[in-house]
Motif scaffolding. Structure first.
Motif, short mmCIF file in Angstrom:
data_model
loop_
_atom_site.label_atom_id
_atom_site.label_comp_id
_atom_site.label_asym_id
_atom_site.label_seq_id
_atom_site.Cartn_x
_atom_site.Cartn_y
_atom_site.Cartn_z
N ALA A 129 56.64 22.07 46.42
CA ALA A 129 55.69 22.79 45.57
C ALA A 129 55.48 22.05 44.26
O ALA A 129 54.35 21.96 43.74
CB ALA A 129 56.19 24.21 45.31
N GLU A 130 56.57 21.50 43.71
CA GLU A 130 56.47 20.77 42.44
C GLU A 130 55.55 19.57 42.57
O GLU A 130 54.70 19.32 41.70
CB GLU A 130 57.87 20.31 42.01
N LYS A 131 55.68 18.80 43.65
CA LYS A 131 54.84 17.62 43.83
C LYS A 131 53.36 17.98 43.87
O LYS A 131 52.52 17.31 43.26
CB LYS A 131 55.24 16.89 45.11
N LEU A 132 53.03 19.05 44.58
CA LEU A 132 51.63 19.46 44.66
C LEU A 132 51.12 19.96 43.31
O LEU A 132 49.99 19.65 42.91
CB LEU A 132 51.47 20.54 45.72
N CYS A 133 51.95 20.72 42.60
CA CYS A 133 51.52 21.27 41.30
C CYS A 133 51.37 20.17 40.26
O CYS A 133 50.47 20.23 39.41
CB CYS A 133 52.52 22.33 40.82
N VAL A 134 52.24 19.17 40.30
CA VAL A 134 52.11 18.03 39.39
C VAL A 134 50.77 17.34 39.62
O VAL A 134 50.07 16.95 38.67
CB VAL A 134 53.28 17.04 39.58
N ARG A 135 50.41 17.19 40.87
CA ARG A 135 49.12 16.57 41.21
C ARG A 135 47.96 17.43 40.72
O ARG A 135 47.00 16.91 40.11
CB ARG A 135 49.04 16.37 42.71
N LEU A 136 48.02 18.73 40.95
CA LEU A 136 46.94 19.62 40.55
C LEU A 136 46.84 19.75 39.04
O LEU A 136 45.76 20.05 38.51
CB LEU A 136 47.15 21.00 41.18
N GLN A 138 46.91 17.51 36.92
CA GLN A 138 46.33 16.32 36.30
C GLN A 138 44.85 16.48 35.96
O GLN A 138 44.24 15.55 35.44
CB GLN A 138 46.52 15.12 37.24
N GLY A 139 44.27 17.62 36.26
CA GLY A 139 42.87 17.80 35.89
C GLY A 139 42.03 18.55 36.90
O GLY A 139 40.81 18.57 36.80
N SER A 140 42.65 19.18 37.89
CA SER A 140 41.89 19.94 38.87
C SER A 140 41.47 21.29 38.30
O SER A 140 41.87 21.67 37.20
CB SER A 140 42.75 20.17 40.13
N ARG A 141 40.69 22.01 39.06
CA ARG A 141 40.27 23.36 38.63
C ARG A 141 41.45 24.32 38.62
O ARG A 141 41.37 25.41 38.05
CB ARG A 141 39.16 23.89 39.55
N TYR A 142 42.55 23.94 39.25
CA TYR A 142 43.75 24.77 39.29
C TYR A 142 44.82 24.27 38.31
O TYR A 142 46.00 24.54 38.48
CB TYR A 142 44.32 24.80 40.71
N GLN A 143 44.39 23.57 37.28
CA GLN A 143 45.32 22.96 36.34
C GLN A 143 46.18 24.02 35.65
O GLN A 143 47.40 23.88 35.53
CB GLN A 143 44.55 22.15 35.30
N VAL A 144 45.56 25.09 35.17
CA VAL A 144 46.31 26.14 34.47
C VAL A 144 47.30 26.81 35.41
O VAL A 144 48.48 26.98 35.08
CB VAL A 144 45.34 27.19 33.88
N GLN A 145 46.84 27.18 36.61
CA GLN A 145 47.74 27.84 37.56
C GLN A 145 48.88 26.91 37.97
O GLN A 145 50.02 27.36 38.14
CB GLN A 145 46.96 28.26 38.81
N ALA A 146 48.58 25.62 38.09
CA ALA A 146 49.62 24.67 38.47
C ALA A 146 50.68 24.54 37.39
O ALA A 146 51.89 24.48 37.68
CB ALA A 146 48.99 23.31 38.77
N LEU A 147 50.25 24.52 36.13
CA LEU A 147 51.21 24.41 35.02
C LEU A 147 52.07 25.67 34.92
O LEU A 147 53.26 25.60 34.63
CB LEU A 147 50.47 24.16 33.71
N ALA A 149 52.87 27.56 37.43
CA ALA A 149 53.81 27.46 38.55
C ALA A 149 54.93 26.47 38.24
O ALA A 149 56.09 26.70 38.58
CB ALA A 149 53.07 27.05 39.82
N LEU A 150 54.57 25.36 37.58
CA LEU A 150 55.59 24.36 37.23
C LEU A 150 56.62 24.93 36.27
O LEU A 150 57.82 24.65 36.40
CB LEU A 150 54.91 23.13 36.61
N CYS A 151 56.17 25.75 35.32
CA CYS A 151 57.13 26.39 34.40
C CYS A 151 58.12 27.24 35.20
O CYS A 151 59.32 27.21 34.93
CB CYS A 151 56.39 27.24 33.37
N TRP A 160 64.99 22.25 31.58
CA TRP A 160 64.34 22.85 30.42
C TRP A 160 63.39 21.89 29.71
O TRP A 160 62.37 22.33 29.16
CB TRP A 160 65.39 23.38 29.46
N GLU A 161 63.67 20.61 29.70
CA GLU A 161 62.78 19.66 29.04
C GLU A 161 61.43 19.59 29.76
O GLU A 161 60.38 19.56 29.12
CB GLU A 161 63.44 18.29 28.96
N LYS A 162 61.45 19.56 31.08
CA LYS A 162 60.19 19.57 31.83
C LYS A 162 59.47 20.91 31.66
O LYS A 162 58.23 20.95 31.60
CB LYS A 162 60.45 19.30 33.31
#
Length: 400
Positions: A129-136, A138-147, A149-151, A160-162
């Motif tokens: 999931a992390e790999k896909l969210c990192v990709r998304l 980077q500027g996709s329409r799902y950028q906010v949702q991906a970030l 999810a990454l949190c 904690w640093e990431k």
């Protein structure tokens, strides 16, 4: 009997059948201008579903319906349905089937990647999931949702640093504010540094936690603990006093630490004076002081003992087990001895019941948890102020 979810899937197939019929009826026609008949494949898939042969229905569906602009939303709907049902392996297959299409539009590919990331999260496959969210992110329409999810992923991994980096990027985008969460991330780093006796780094992290952000109560307590652990008792007491003077729920955490330091320095009268002032200005804190003393077995300090005695004599539930009036009317040693026995019993009872409860979801725990394990919200737990007698009362009623 077919389940509710089976009927949902059946409904989806019927919609597909209706769509196919409508396209044949009102869309392009052949030379004979004859309406297209209802595709028997739909009925075959429906039969699988009504007989609860979900695996066969899924295989049939994937083979029958090719992914194109007319059917892709149906695939997404089916994948979402499987995920909600907890059948993430099937949802993963559907979304992977979409992504495998070589001529998929970029927007639809992002949608499929985000859906697949949610599938992986549901399956506990955080690394994927992390790999896909990192990709998304980077500027996709799902950028906010991906970030967002990454949190959540980095919180679970305690990276904690990431988590801070993802949260700060989210704030820049104007998404959901994670100011409180980021403050807690810094406090996590501060506590980790303190465990390694790197108190300089711990202080820097706490300072960042409260620089330009909502002042989490955790920051004050963490600073006090760092001062305590670095043998700076003067600063520690100053910070602990600030916590109880502000009449916060962290009295339950600060008071035992204060008693320990004052006893070590033989300055208990100073603590008693401060507590007398606090209780006279805020009488409602007396019960929290008493409960804290009972749970942590704090005694021998007159003001705290008075709070505990007042608490016991004013607790109506205790009347089920103890003649409170006799305790109150006792004299001398018998009075003190009787109160000590009741207090000891309360301490044992309190130690066996949850001390903190989340105000959002009701999750209970024995110690303060800054992030609720159940609802994942930060700083929502609050201490109990009364001993919980429910279990004892239920046992008493059962045995009557």
């Amino acid at each position: 009997m077919p389940t509710e979810s089976t009927f949902l899937l059946a409904g989806l197939f019927l919609l597909l059948a209706a769509a196919g019929w409508a396209m044949g009826r009102f869309g392009e026609r052949d030379e004979s201008d004859t309406p297209a008949p209802l595709n028997i494949d739909y009925l075959k898939g429906l039969n699988f579903l009504l007989n609860e042969q979900t695996d066969q229905a899924l295989e049939h569906f994937l083979e029958m319906v090719r992914v194109d602009d007319k059917t892709i939303e149906t695939h997404f709907a089916l994948g979402s349905l499987f995920r909600r049902r907890g059948e993430v392996d099937r949802a993963i297959r559907i979304h992977q089937n979409i992504i495998a299409r070589p001529d998929l539009a970029a927007e639809q590919r992002d949608q499929a990647l985000y859906s697949l990331a949610k599938d992986y999260l549901g399956a506990g496959l955080l690394d994927r999931a992390e790999k896909l969210c990192v990709r998304l992110a980077q500027g996709s329409r799902y950028q906010v949702q991906a970030l967002e999810a990454l949190c959540g992923i980095y919180e679970q991994e305690k990276d904690w640093e990431k988590a801070i980096d993802a949260g700060q990027r989210l704030e820049v985008l104007g998404g959901k504010s994670l100011a409180l969460q980021i403050a807690h991330y810094y406090c996590e780093l501060a506590e980790a540094a303190a465990l390694k006796s790197d108190f300089a780094a711990a202080r820097r992290f706490v300072k960042k936690a409260q620089a330009g952000r909502p002042r989490t109560m955790r920051g004050a307590l963490t600073r006090a603990h760092i001062a305590r652990d670095s043998d700076d008792n003067k600063t520690a007491l100053k910070l602990y006093h600030r916590i109880i003077d502000d009449n916060t729920y962290l009295i339950a955490e600060a008071l035992p630490e204060m008693v320990t330091i004052y006893e070590r320095e033989n300055k208990i009268p100073e603590l008693e004076s401060a507590l007398n002032t606090l209780i006279s200005e805020h009488p409602e804190t007396s019960s929290l002081v008493a409960y804290t003393a009972i749970v942590n077995d704090l005694g021998g300090i007159p003001v705290i003992d008075r709070c505990v005695e007042q608490y016991m004599l004013s607790e109506p539930t205790l009347g089920e087990f103890v003649e409170l009036q006799q305790l109150s009317a006792g004299e001398g040693g018998s009075h003190e001895s009787a109160l000590a026995k009741v207090r000891s019993a309360l301490s044992k009872l309190a130690s066996a019941t949850p001390r903190y409860q989340c105000q959002e979801c009701g999750f209970s725990s024995q110690r303060l948890l800054w992030q609720c394990p159940s609802c994942r919200n930060w700083e929502t737990q609050r201490p109990a102020s009364r001993v919980q007698f429910d279990t004892v009362l239920q046992h008493s009623i059962t045995n009557r």
